[in-house]
Design a protein around this motif. Structure first.
Motif, mmCIF file in Angstrom:
data_model
loop_
_atom_site.group_PDB
_atom_site.id
_atom_site.type_symbol
_atom_site.label_atom_id
_atom_site.label_comp_id
_atom_site.label_asym_id
_atom_site.label_seq_id
_atom_site.Cartn_x
_atom_site.Cartn_y
_atom_site.Cartn_z
ATOM 1 N N ILE A 169 0.846 -1.190 0.000
ATOM 2 C CA ILE A 169 0.000 0.000 0.000
ATOM 3 C C ILE A 169 0.884 1.244 0.000
ATOM 4 C CG2 ILE A 169 -1.875 1.210 1.177
ATOM 5 C CD1 ILE A 169 -2.635 -1.601 0.239
ATOM 6 N N PRO A 202 -11.619 -1.445 7.693
ATOM 7 C CA PRO A 202 -10.330 -1.418 8.394
ATOM 8 C C PRO A 202 -10.248 -2.424 9.545
ATOM 9 C CG PRO A 202 -11.165 0.814 8.058
ATOM 10 C CD PRO A 202 -12.278 -0.120 7.687
ATOM 11 N N VAL A 207 -5.456 -1.141 5.237
ATOM 12 C CA VAL A 207 -4.605 0.000 5.587
ATOM 13 C C VAL A 207 -5.314 1.316 5.254
ATOM 14 C CG1 VAL A 207 -2.405 1.151 5.182
ATOM 15 C CG2 VAL A 207 -2.512 -1.351 5.204
ATOM 16 N N THR A 208 -5.482 2.150 6.264
ATOM 17 C CA THR A 208 -6.075 3.477 6.083
ATOM 18 C C THR A 208 -4.960 4.525 6.012
ATOM 19 O OG1 THR A 208 -6.209 3.900 8.455
ATOM 20 C CG2 THR A 208 -8.087 2.756 7.428
ATOM 21 N N MET A 211 -3.130 4.850 9.310
ATOM 22 C CA MET A 211 -2.217 3.734 9.520
ATOM 23 C C MET A 211 -0.948 3.906 8.676
ATOM 24 S SD MET A 211 -5.140 0.758 9.493
ATOM 25 C CE MET A 211 -4.004 -0.619 9.422
ATOM 26 N N TRP A 212 -1.099 4.317 7.429
ATOM 27 C CA TRP A 212 0.071 4.481 6.559
ATOM 28 C C TRP A 212 0.968 5.600 7.080
ATOM 29 C CZ3 TRP A 212 2.760 8.003 3.786
ATOM 30 C CH2 TRP A 212 3.722 7.499 2.898
ATOM 31 N N ALA A 215 2.973 4.456 9.987
ATOM 32 C CA ALA A 215 4.055 3.577 9.536
ATOM 33 C C ALA A 215 5.189 4.371 8.894
ATOM 34 C CB ALA A 215 3.513 2.546 8.546
ATOM 35 N N ARG A 249 -3.543 0.463 -3.819
ATOM 36 C CA ARG A 249 -3.235 -0.951 -3.674
ATOM 37 C C ARG A 249 -2.401 -1.347 -4.888
ATOM 38 N NH1 ARG A 249 -9.348 -2.815 -2.654
ATOM 39 N NH2 ARG A 249 -8.500 -4.847 -3.212
ATOM 40 N N VAL A 271 4.860 -0.383 3.090
ATOM 41 C CA VAL A 271 3.799 -0.830 3.996
ATOM 42 C C VAL A 271 3.056 -1.990 3.328
ATOM 43 C CG1 VAL A 271 1.727 -0.183 5.281
ATOM 44 C CG2 VAL A 271 3.554 1.504 4.937
ATOM 45 N N SER A 273 0.405 -4.977 2.811
ATOM 46 C CA SER A 273 -0.963 -5.194 3.277
ATOM 47 C C SER A 273 -1.049 -6.515 4.027
ATOM 48 C CB SER A 273 -1.929 -5.205 2.090
ATOM 49 O OG SER A 273 -3.223 -5.549 2.515
ATOM 50 N N LYS A 274 -1.829 -6.530 5.091
ATOM 51 C CA LYS A 274 -2.096 -7.780 5.797
ATOM 52 C C LYS A 274 -3.090 -8.640 5.024
ATOM 53 C CE LYS A 274 -1.336 -5.848 10.434
ATOM 54 N NZ LYS A 274 -1.953 -5.578 11.759
#
Length: 307
Positions: A169, A202, A207-208, A211-212, A215, A249, A271, A273-274
């Motif tokens: 992301i 979320p 990832v919002t 959040m980014w 990070a 994405r 970052v 993505s999970k």
């Protein structure tokens, strides 16, 4: 045997679905018809039987309550519909061509699948693709879906899920975006127009912007300004049109980046993505030849895409 009974097969499905949902509208969404059509089928069945099947209410969450007679009949009706479904599944196992029902999100269809689908159709010209695009998680059994691609954590009850692609992301914008020359560090993004993607919850790890930014080491400032869109493809299109900076994405943005329609910002910040893309299908359909062929093709295309 009553030869008229098959005429009411759709009405029985409408009746059974209406009881589960407690309304004609809920059944209509599952069966992909209008609520009026469901109501008409149920009323036709009641007229044929000469008895009501529901106590109807105009208020409350549950608008339909089955009558005592309907309650007694429902277990046999459900068992019969399940057996019919199993019989059709057995017949489909021998089908090597025909229609393959595929479910994906609108963004994945537009940005990844449709630009590549010609290659599958050249390989299997006898198989026609029926594509269902929806932001909602489609009930594969109710909608007759054979296979699909979902974005998430890989856990969907009743479905086999095989990981297809992972992604990263990162922020992107149009090369001509007016603020781009002023971006020297990630914190600068909190002072520009941000485009928020609302298509994924979320709560499952999507990832919002906040959040980014965390990070990326941004401890001050809130990413609240900007536009909110519930479609990832439209999020990228808004960025292409210079509406702001989008959190992209990588799988969906790759072609736009390669074509120069978008540029990545702060490429030193990574970052992952999970969440990931998964090929999903019902386990009882795993032996369908056309499903296996499409699954294998998706895996080949994903491997080539990420190479």
């Amino acid at each position: 045997m009553n030869r008229k009974s098959p005429v009411y097969l759709n009405a029985l499905r409408a009746f059974e679905a209406s009881e589960r949902h407690g309304s004609f509208s809920g059944a209509a969404e599952e069966l992909n018809v209008t609520a009026a059509a469901v109501g008409q089928m149920v009323r036709g069945l009641e007229e044929w039987l000469g008895m009501p099947l529901f106590h109807r209410s105009t208020t409350g969450k549950t608008r339909l309550t089955p009558t005592e007679n309907a309650e007694r009949a429902l277990p046999d009706i459900r068992a019969g519909l399940d057996r019919l479904g199993m019989g059709l599944d057995r017949l489909r196992e021998f089908s090597t061509d025909g229609i393959l029902n595929v479910a994906v999100s609108p963004a994945f269809a537009a940005k990844w699948l449709l630009p590549r689908i010609d290659r599958f159709q050249m390989r299997r010209p006898e198989t026609d693709i029926r594509l269902e695009t929806s932001l909602k998680l489609v009930d594969y059994k109710a909608h007759g879906i054979d296979i699909g691609v979902r974005y998430g954590d890989g856990t969907w009850p009743g479905l086999v899920a095989e990981k297809l692609m992972e992604e990263e992301i990162f922020p992107v914008c149009s090369p001509s975006f007016s603020d781009v020359s002023g971006f020297t560090e990630p914190g600068d993004l909190t002072r520009t127009t941000l485009i928020h993607d609302l298509s994924v919850d979320p709560a499952i790890g999507f990832v919002t912007w906040d959040m980014w930014l965390r990070a990326a080491g941004v401890r001050e400032g809130q990413a609240q300004r900007g536009m909110r869109i519930d479609n990832s493809g439209a999020v990228l299109q808004a960025a292409i049109e210079g509406r702001g900076v989008a959190l992209a994405r990588s799988i969906l943005a790759r072609d736009d980046l390669a074509a120069g329609r978008l540029q990545r910002l702060f490429s030193e910040v990574h970052v992952p993505s999970k969440l990931a893309y998964y090929v999903v299908y019902r386990p009882e359909y795993s032996s369908l030849p056309k499903l296996r062929t499409f699954r294998d093709w998706l895996i080949e295309e994903a491997a080539a895409y990420q190479a």
